[in-house]
Design a protein around this motif. Structure first.
Motif, PDB file in Angstrom:
ATOM      1  N   PHE A   1     -49.758   0.282 -19.816  1.00  0.00           N
ATOM      2  CA  PHE A   1     -48.532  -0.498 -19.640  1.00  0.00           C
ATOM      3  C   PHE A   1     -47.353   0.396 -19.297  1.00  0.00           C
ATOM      4  CE2 PHE A   1     -51.024  -3.627 -21.876  1.00  0.00           C
ATOM      5  CZ  PHE A   1     -50.625  -4.806 -21.275  1.00  0.00           C
ATOM      6  N   PHE A   2     -47.239   1.483 -20.040  1.00  0.00           N
ATOM      7  CA  PHE A   2     -46.100   2.386 -19.848  1.00  0.00           C
ATOM      8  C   PHE A   2     -46.095   2.950 -18.431  1.00  0.00           C
ATOM      9  CE2 PHE A   2     -43.874   6.458 -20.181  1.00  0.00           C
ATOM     10  CZ  PHE A   2     -42.766   6.116 -20.919  1.00  0.00           C
ATOM     11  N   THR A   3     -47.238   3.446 -18.012  1.00  0.00           N
ATOM     12  CA  THR A   3     -47.277   4.149 -16.731  1.00  0.00           C
ATOM     13  C   THR A   3     -47.067   3.200 -15.551  1.00  0.00           C
ATOM     14  OG1 THR A   3     -48.473   5.839 -15.479  1.00  0.00           O
ATOM     15  CG2 THR A   3     -49.785   4.053 -16.361  1.00  0.00           C
TER      16      THR A   3
ATOM     17  N   GLY B   1     -44.238   9.460 -17.271  1.00  0.00           N
ATOM     18  CA  GLY B   1     -45.473   8.910 -17.829  1.00  0.00           C
ATOM     19  C   GLY B   1     -46.698   9.553 -17.209  1.00  0.00           C
ATOM     20  N   ASN B   2     -46.661   9.774 -15.913  1.00  0.00           N
ATOM     21  CA  ASN B   2     -47.812  10.326 -15.215  1.00  0.00           C
ATOM     22  C   ASN B   2     -47.959  11.824 -15.415  1.00  0.00           C
ATOM     23  OD1 ASN B   2     -46.400   8.085 -13.805  1.00  0.00           O
ATOM     24  ND2 ASN B   2     -48.342   7.998 -12.729  1.00  0.00           N
ATOM     25  N   ILE B   3     -46.842  12.526 -15.327  1.00  0.00           N
ATOM     26  CA  ILE B   3     -46.938  13.985 -15.254  1.00  0.00           C
ATOM     27  C   ILE B   3     -46.731  14.630 -16.621  1.00  0.00           C
ATOM     28  CG2 ILE B   3     -45.868  16.026 -14.188  1.00  0.00           C
ATOM     29  CD1 ILE B   3     -45.381  14.177 -11.739  1.00  0.00           C
TER      30      ILE B   3
ATOM     31  N   PHE C   1     -35.330   7.834 -25.253  1.00  0.00           N
ATOM     32  CA  PHE C   1     -36.069   9.111 -25.360  1.00  0.00           C
ATOM     33  C   PHE C   1     -36.506   9.634 -24.000  1.00  0.00           C
ATOM     34  CE2 PHE C   1     -39.560   5.993 -26.043  1.00  0.00           C
ATOM     35  CZ  PHE C   1     -40.536   6.467 -25.185  1.00  0.00           C
ATOM     36  N   TYR C   2     -36.681   8.726 -23.048  1.00  0.00           N
ATOM     37  CA  TYR C   2     -37.077   9.130 -21.697  1.00  0.00           C
ATOM     38  C   TYR C   2     -36.052  10.098 -21.120  1.00  0.00           C
ATOM     39  CZ  TYR C   2     -39.649   8.092 -17.354  1.00  0.00           C
ATOM     40  OH  TYR C   2     -40.450   8.168 -16.249  1.00  0.00           O
ATOM     41  N   SER C   3     -34.800   9.807 -21.408  1.00  0.00           N
ATOM     42  CA  SER C   3     -33.718  10.641 -20.890  1.00  0.00           C
ATOM     43  C   SER C   3     -33.736  12.040 -21.510  1.00  0.00           C
ATOM     44  CB  SER C   3     -32.391   9.941 -21.173  1.00  0.00           C
ATOM     45  OG  SER C   3     -31.334  10.833 -21.012  1.00  0.00           O
TER      46      SER C   3
ATOM     47  N   GLY D   1     -45.057  -5.351 -18.565  1.00  0.00           N
ATOM     48  CA  GLY D   1     -44.917  -6.074 -19.829  1.00  0.00           C
ATOM     49  C   GLY D   1     -43.487  -6.191 -20.304  1.00  0.00           C
ATOM     50  N   MET D   2     -42.543  -5.784 -19.474  1.00  0.00           N
ATOM     51  CA  MET D   2     -41.157  -5.878 -19.938  1.00  0.00           C
ATOM     52  C   MET D   2     -40.199  -6.399 -18.880  1.00  0.00           C
ATOM     53  SD  MET D   2     -40.928  -1.884 -20.633  1.00  0.00           S
ATOM     54  CE  MET D   2     -39.184  -1.743 -20.369  1.00  0.00           C
ATOM     55  N   GLY D   3     -40.749  -6.957 -17.820  1.00  0.00           N
ATOM     56  CA  GLY D   3     -39.863  -7.631 -16.871  1.00  0.00           C
ATOM     57  C   GLY D   3     -39.372  -6.785 -15.706  1.00  0.00           C
TER      58      GLY D   3
ATOM     59  N   LEU E   1     -34.803   0.977 -25.691  1.00  0.00           N
ATOM     60  CA  LEU E   1     -35.401   1.981 -26.581  1.00  0.00           C
ATOM     61  C   LEU E   1     -36.100   3.086 -25.788  1.00  0.00           C
ATOM     62  CD1 LEU E   1     -36.942  -0.411 -29.295  1.00  0.00           C
ATOM     63  CD2 LEU E   1     -34.723   0.753 -29.333  1.00  0.00           C
ATOM     64  N   ILE E   2     -36.850   2.690 -24.757  1.00  0.00           N
ATOM     65  CA  ILE E   2     -37.602   3.703 -23.999  1.00  0.00           C
ATOM     66  C   ILE E   2     -36.652   4.687 -23.323  1.00  0.00           C
ATOM     67  CG2 ILE E   2     -39.097   4.104 -21.997  1.00  0.00           C
ATOM     68  CD1 ILE E   2     -40.506   1.482 -22.618  1.00  0.00           C
ATOM     69  N   LEU E   3     -35.618   4.143 -22.679  1.00  0.00           N
ATOM     70  CA  LEU E   3     -34.736   5.043 -21.935  1.00  0.00           C
ATOM     71  C   LEU E   3     -34.072   6.076 -22.855  1.00  0.00           C
ATOM     72  CD1 LEU E   3     -33.622   5.951 -19.281  1.00  0.00           C
ATOM     73  CD2 LEU E   3     -31.907   4.149 -19.366  1.00  0.00           C
TER      74      LEU E   3
ATOM     75  N   GLY F   1     -41.635   3.943  -7.419  1.00  0.00           N
ATOM     76  CA  GLY F   1     -40.573   4.777  -7.980  1.00  0.00           C
ATOM     77  C   GLY F   1     -40.425   4.506  -9.472  1.00  0.00           C
ATOM     78  N   SER F   2     -40.563   3.237  -9.851  1.00  0.00           N
ATOM     79  CA  SER F   2     -40.492   2.896 -11.270  1.00  0.00           C
ATOM     80  C   SER F   2     -41.748   3.361 -12.004  1.00  0.00           C
ATOM     81  CB  SER F   2     -40.325   1.376 -11.430  1.00  0.00           C
ATOM     82  OG  SER F   2     -40.494   1.012 -12.770  1.00  0.00           O
ATOM     83  N   ALA F   3     -42.908   3.138 -11.383  1.00  0.00           N
ATOM     84  CA  ALA F   3     -44.170   3.438 -12.070  1.00  0.00           C
ATOM     85  C   ALA F   3     -44.398   4.950 -12.201  1.00  0.00           C
ATOM     86  CB  ALA F   3     -45.328   2.784 -11.320  1.00  0.00           C
ATOM     87  N   VAL F   4     -44.243   5.669 -11.102  1.00  0.00           N
ATOM     88  CA  VAL F   4     -44.521   7.110 -11.140  1.00  0.00           C
ATOM     89  C   VAL F   4     -43.336   7.829 -11.770  1.00  0.00           C
ATOM     90  CG1 VAL F   4     -44.925   9.179  -9.765  1.00  0.00           C
ATOM     91  CG2 VAL F   4     -45.990   7.022  -9.103  1.00  0.00           C
TER      92      VAL F   4
ATOM     93  N   ILE G   1     -33.795   4.451 -13.668  1.00  0.00           N
ATOM     94  CA  ILE G   1     -32.883   3.408 -13.175  1.00  0.00           C
ATOM     95  C   ILE G   1     -33.509   2.025 -13.361  1.00  0.00           C
ATOM     96  CG2 ILE G   1     -31.516   4.803 -11.567  1.00  0.00           C
ATOM     97  CD1 ILE G   1     -33.207   3.992  -9.322  1.00  0.00           C
ATOM     98  N   SER G   2     -34.848   1.964 -13.280  1.00  0.00           N
ATOM     99  CA  SER G   2     -35.480   0.650 -13.487  1.00  0.00           C
ATOM    100  C   SER G   2     -35.445   0.249 -14.964  1.00  0.00           C
ATOM    101  CB  SER G   2     -36.914   0.641 -12.950  1.00  0.00           C
ATOM    102  OG  SER G   2     -37.800   1.338 -13.784  1.00  0.00           O
ATOM    103  N   LEU G   3     -35.174   1.218 -15.831  1.00  0.00           N
ATOM    104  CA  LEU G   3     -35.048   0.907 -17.261  1.00  0.00           C
ATOM    105  C   LEU G   3     -33.624   0.480 -17.625  1.00  0.00           C
ATOM    106  CD1 LEU G   3     -37.183   3.826 -18.720  1.00  0.00           C
ATOM    107  CD2 LEU G   3     -37.632   1.406 -19.090  1.00  0.00           C
TER     108      LEU G   3
HETATM  109  N1  PFF Z   1     -43.576   3.981 -15.656  1.00  0.00           N
HETATM  110  C1  PFF Z   1     -42.663   5.026 -16.028  1.00  0.00           C
HETATM  111  C2  PFF Z   1     -43.414   6.328 -16.135  1.00  0.00           C
HETATM  112  O1  PFF Z   1     -44.658   6.328 -16.081  1.00  0.00           O
HETATM  113  O2  PFF Z   1     -42.781   7.356 -16.297  1.00  0.00           O
HETATM  114  C3  PFF Z   1     -41.936   4.709 -17.309  1.00  0.00           C
HETATM  115  C4  PFF Z   1     -41.392   3.321 -17.345  1.00  0.00           C
HETATM  116  C5  PFF Z   1     -40.487   2.890 -16.393  1.00  0.00           C
HETATM  117  C6  PFF Z   1     -41.832   2.436 -18.300  1.00  0.00           C
HETATM  118  C7  PFF Z   1     -40.021   1.584 -16.395  1.00  0.00           C
HETATM  119  C8  PFF Z   1     -41.375   1.145 -18.335  1.00  0.00           C
HETATM  120  C9  PFF Z   1     -40.496   0.727 -17.370  1.00  0.00           C
HETATM  121  F1  PFF Z   1     -40.074  -0.491 -17.406  1.00  0.00           F
END
Ligand code: PFF
Length: 471
Positions: free
Chosen positions: A245-247, A43-45, A124-126, A251-253, A120-122, A37-40, A342-344
């Protein structure tokens, strides 16, 4: 509903075998679901197809796949292992493990940097999650039906040029995320991921099926899988590394936090492979669904961050049942984005709880609102501030808006750096016995190979890419 105080992304808490009072995932599947859920996510799509388009296709994809295999999977194993051994939030797991092996307290900075990166990521992710939200409405309202690629391009252009609409959707997205994190993720969430992820997967297959029906499927396939190294730049290699790393959320815990809930009898290695393969499959399917459409409609592969929003609606506008499929697709994209988001937010809330004694609810609100406010800089980067390039005096950052910089600094610098230290920690500093216990693949060839990769290959690869890019 089970509510947890540290990491809430858990269903039912089972018995604990190492840290008294620290709950555990109900099963290996529960962990895989939460980690996937965190990884997908976006980033993927969203990101994978557009950076692949910008970096010329095949050769970039090959480097990305190598980065997943040689760097991503080993670091995921290492990160989850640290989390399970430490059994606490990332900062405190690092503190605990460093103390146990008599190492410097500075290792906690891995957790600290990860928290800043999450923040920082969240932001722009949002905003991008907001784009997906607004496209749910566009699709349901039939806006794609029979639309030309020009009018679909204009629809996206109008969205980007309107800061108020962007702000509205960014706010809705953030409110959703804050609400979920504030309550603690329920087992309902786990069940939802369990059902929705396979549907997303199935729907991507439908989209690939549609792409196959266009006469440009071969062109799209070739673009993705035939490497042309003349199109690959050193910057492209760094982007591929950063994206690995992003996908995988590495690297960030985040994976450390999730690992702290993993029961001792679950194989970390197998689990890391499962999550990584699933994540990679989703990205490749998204690529296969999108690039044939790009070529079939004479569009630009390097169109940038708008790529999926300018291609997929064309398909939804033409295929039978397109309103239904399109609406479902964007809903699922939002869900995938929310489970990553939510994982961010989680590490930020944990930090508030642990360091400041602030309740989960308040922490989610304060953290979420600050992230929301920072997100406004990304919104303005797309319109009013599109000509504002704060670090433009450096050649590397020429033409980069605040949004571009946030993305660049987190994915290409902070995450690989965090990953490098995680690999070094498990490879060189944590006791060998501890690594052996956590990996539980014996101490034979497989273990030696893994440790060799973690000690030499992974750090060297990250360093080489870094040094090349600094030169
Ligand atoms: N892995 C997520 C994605 O591919 O959309 C983005 C992401 C979530 C990056 C959580 C880092 C993270 F800690």
């Amino acid at each position: 509903m089970t509510e947890l105080t540290q990491n809430p992304a858990i269903g039912s808490a089972a018995t604990d075998d190492s840290n008294a009072g620290h709950p555990m995932w109900s099963s290996r599947l529960a962990f895989i679901l939460a980690a996937s859920g965190s990884a997908v996510g976006l980033g993927n799509i969203w990101k994978f197809p557009y950076i692949t388009g910008e970096n010329g296709g095949g050769a970039f994809v090959l480097v990305y796949l190598l980065c997943i295999a040689l760097i991503g999977i080993p670091i995921m194993v290492a990160e989850v292992a640290i989390g399970r051994r430490g059994g606490r939030s990332p900062i405190n797991s690092m503190r605990q493990l460093a103390a146990r092996d008599g190492l410097s307290k500075r290792w906690v900075w891995i957790g600290g940097m990860g928290m800043i990166a999450s923040f920082l990521i969240l932001s722009f992710y949002s905003v991008i999650g907001g784009w997906a939200l607004s496209y749910v409405g566009n699709s349901a309202g039939g806006l794609f039906v029979g639309a030309s690629s020009d009018s679909i391009g204009a629809l996206f252009g109008n969205l980007l040029s309107d800061p108020y609409t962007l702000l509205l959707w960014h706010s809705v997205f953030m409110v959703l995320v804050i609400m979920i994190v504030a309550r603690g993720v329920s087992s309902g969430m786990e069940k939802a991921i369990n059902i929705l992820m396979p549907i997303l997967f199935g729907l991507l297959l439908v989209m690939v099926g549609y792409a196959m029906s266009t006469d440009s499927f071969a062109a799209g396939f070739q673009f993705l899988f035939t490497p042309d190294f003349s199109k690959l730049t050193t910057e492209g290699v760094l982007t591929a590394l950063g994206h690995a790393f992003f996908t995988l959320s590495l690297g960030m815990g985040v994976m450390m936090a999730y690992g702290s809930y993993l029961p001792k009898n679950v194989s970390i290695v197998k689990t890391a492979f499962t999550v990584s393969i699933l994540d990679t499959a989703v990205a490749l399917l998204a690529g296969l669904a999108i690039f044939p459409l790009v070529f079939a409609n004479g569009m630009e592969a390097g169109a940038g961050p708008g790529l999926i929003f300018q291609t997929l609606p064309i398909a939804f506008g033409q295929m039978p049942g397109g309103v239904f499929f399109g609406t479902l697709f964007f809903i699922l994209l939002v869900v995938a984005a929310v489970t990553s988001a939510i994982s961010l937010l989680e590490p930020v809330v944990e930090w508030f709880e642990e360091q400041k004694g602030i309740s989960r609810r308040k922490g989610a609100l304060i953290g979420g609102l600050s992230i929301w406010a920072l997100g406004i800089t990304t919104i303005l980067s797309l319109n009013e501030w599109s000509g504002f390039h704060p670090l433009g005096m450096f050649e590397r950052f020429e033409g980069k808006t605040i949004f571009d910089l946030l993305d660049y600094v987190t994915a290409n610098l902070m995450m690989p750096l965090g990953g490098l230290f995680i690999a070094l920690f498990v490879g060189w500093f944590m006791s060998k016995q501890a690594a052996e216990n956590e990996l539980s693949i014996g101490n034979g060839f497989a273990f030696k190979l893994f440790m060799f990769i973690l000690r030499f290959i992974t750090p060297a690869a990250v360093l080489v890419v870094f040094v090349y890019n600094l030169m």
